[in-house]
Design a protein around this motif. Sequence first.
Motif, PDB file in Angstrom:
ATOM      1  N   TRP A  54      -4.515  -8.464  52.015  1.00 23.60           N
ATOM      2  CA  TRP A  54      -4.881  -8.824  50.651  1.00 23.60           C
ATOM      3  C   TRP A  54      -3.712  -9.427  49.880  1.00 23.60           C
ATOM      4  O   TRP A  54      -3.907 -10.338  49.062  1.00 23.60           O
ATOM      5  CB  TRP A  54      -5.434  -7.611  49.922  1.00 23.60           C
ATOM      6  N   CYS A  55      -2.510  -8.941  50.135  1.00 20.60           N
ATOM      7  CA  CYS A  55      -1.332  -9.527  49.489  1.00 20.60           C
ATOM      8  C   CYS A  55      -1.164 -10.981  49.901  1.00 20.60           C
ATOM      9  O   CYS A  55      -0.872 -11.846  49.067  1.00 20.60           O
ATOM     10  CB  CYS A  55      -0.069  -8.744  49.831  1.00 20.60           C
ATOM     11  N   ARG A  56      -1.347 -11.247  51.165  1.00 17.39           N
ATOM     12  CA  ARG A  56      -1.193 -12.609  51.663  1.00 17.39           C
ATOM     13  C   ARG A  56      -2.218 -13.539  51.027  1.00 17.39           C
ATOM     14  O   ARG A  56      -1.884 -14.652  50.587  1.00 17.39           O
ATOM     15  CB  ARG A  56      -1.323 -12.648  53.184  1.00 17.39           C
ATOM     16  N   GLU A  57      -3.463 -13.067  50.941  1.00 20.52           N
ATOM     17  CA  GLU A  57      -4.514 -13.888  50.345  1.00 20.52           C
ATOM     18  C   GLU A  57      -4.219 -14.168  48.870  1.00 20.52           C
ATOM     19  O   GLU A  57      -4.322 -15.296  48.396  1.00 20.52           O
ATOM     20  CB  GLU A  57      -5.860 -13.181  50.485  1.00 20.52           C
ATOM     21  N   SER A  58      -3.824 -13.134  48.141  1.00 22.73           N
ATOM     22  CA  SER A  58      -3.524 -13.302  46.721  1.00 22.73           C
ATOM     23  C   SER A  58      -2.275 -14.158  46.520  1.00 22.73           C
ATOM     24  O   SER A  58      -2.216 -14.996  45.607  1.00 22.73           O
ATOM     25  CB  SER A  58      -3.334 -11.928  46.067  1.00 22.73           C
ATOM     26  N   ALA A  59      -1.281 -13.957  47.386  1.00 22.77           N
ATOM     27  CA  ALA A  59      -0.049 -14.746  47.297  1.00 22.77           C
ATOM     28  C   ALA A  59      -0.328 -16.222  47.530  1.00 22.77           C
ATOM     29  O   ALA A  59       0.208 -17.088  46.826  1.00 22.77           O
ATOM     30  CB  ALA A  59       0.974 -14.234  48.309  1.00 22.77           C
ATOM     31  N   GLU A  60      -1.165 -16.520  48.496  1.00 24.74           N
ATOM     32  CA  GLU A  60      -1.487 -17.910  48.786  1.00 24.74           C
ATOM     33  C   GLU A  60      -2.263 -18.558  47.646  1.00 24.74           C
ATOM     34  O   GLU A  60      -2.231 -19.777  47.478  1.00 24.74           O
ATOM     35  CB  GLU A  60      -2.264 -18.002  50.101  1.00 24.74           C
ATOM     36  N   ARG A  61      -2.944 -17.734  46.853  1.00 24.70           N
ATOM     37  CA  ARG A  61      -3.640 -18.249  45.679  1.00 24.70           C
ATOM     38  C   ARG A  61      -2.695 -18.440  44.495  1.00 24.70           C
ATOM     39  O   ARG A  61      -3.097 -18.934  43.457  1.00 24.70           O
ATOM     40  CB  ARG A  61      -4.764 -17.306  45.262  1.00 24.70           C
ATOM     41  N   GLY A  62      -1.453 -18.020  44.663  1.00 26.96           N
ATOM     42  CA  GLY A  62      -0.468 -18.296  43.632  1.00 26.96           C
ATOM     43  C   GLY A  62      -0.024 -17.130  42.782  1.00 26.96           C
ATOM     44  O   GLY A  62       0.732 -17.320  41.826  1.00 26.96           O
TER      45      GLY A  62
END
Length: 261
Positions: A54-62
Amino acid sequence: MAVAAAVTPDAQDTAPPSDLVSESFGNRALLSFCQGHLYGENGYPLDIEKAFRWCRESAERGSAAAQMMLAEIYLMDDWVEHNPAEAVRWYTRAEEQGNAHAAFVLAVIYGTGDVVPQDRDKAYVYLMRAASAGHSDAIELLRSVNPDYKPPPTEAEIAVILEKNSALKFAPVYPPQALREGTEGYTVVEYTIDVTGRTADLRIIASEPAGVFDEASLNAARKFRYRPTLEDGVPVERRGVTNKFTFELEDDPGQSPGKSE
């Protein structure tokens, strides 16, 4: 950084991010999953694997907060995907969004050399950025080595200054390598002053030597504050504003704020 839980953990949370799952949650929910599983907070079980997803997904969203937490995971010694280089990359992305704590962490990382090869120049630049953004630990560290260091003004102090002056400008940090090599020069930054008096849409329109002082100038200009321009009592944008930064070693190194043209 505390983030309030936006949703309640449920069965959907057990699946790794996919296009379908990602579209069903906003970034605030993804960030809540990320923090909850990373720290075992807000009703989420501690689960580093889920936190990473989830961190990776949110991080990739900025999300800068998620980028910070993703970097933290990459630095875990016992994590299967332990990757210091990736950690530094995500801390850097968070810092580029103005995250002061990311700047301070990067200062420590480059200063100690425990995670990546030591680079005192980068450590100094990141420490100055963190301090300029008001990071208390960075300010304390700078004061320990330079008792004359003055922290940036608070919002209340800025308001008082702008009542008396039309603008508040900050000096750029003289790039350590240019300082060491005795390089002088200038840049001209163009930007928009938004309705709040902050700068936006910054770009370099002239620099000499090319590229040497660009980053330092942009970082300084981002912190500029102006008294909002009013038309018929309504704040409006001002486009095409320029500021020239000069870097001259005869002056106090790196402390010339430049002059507006």
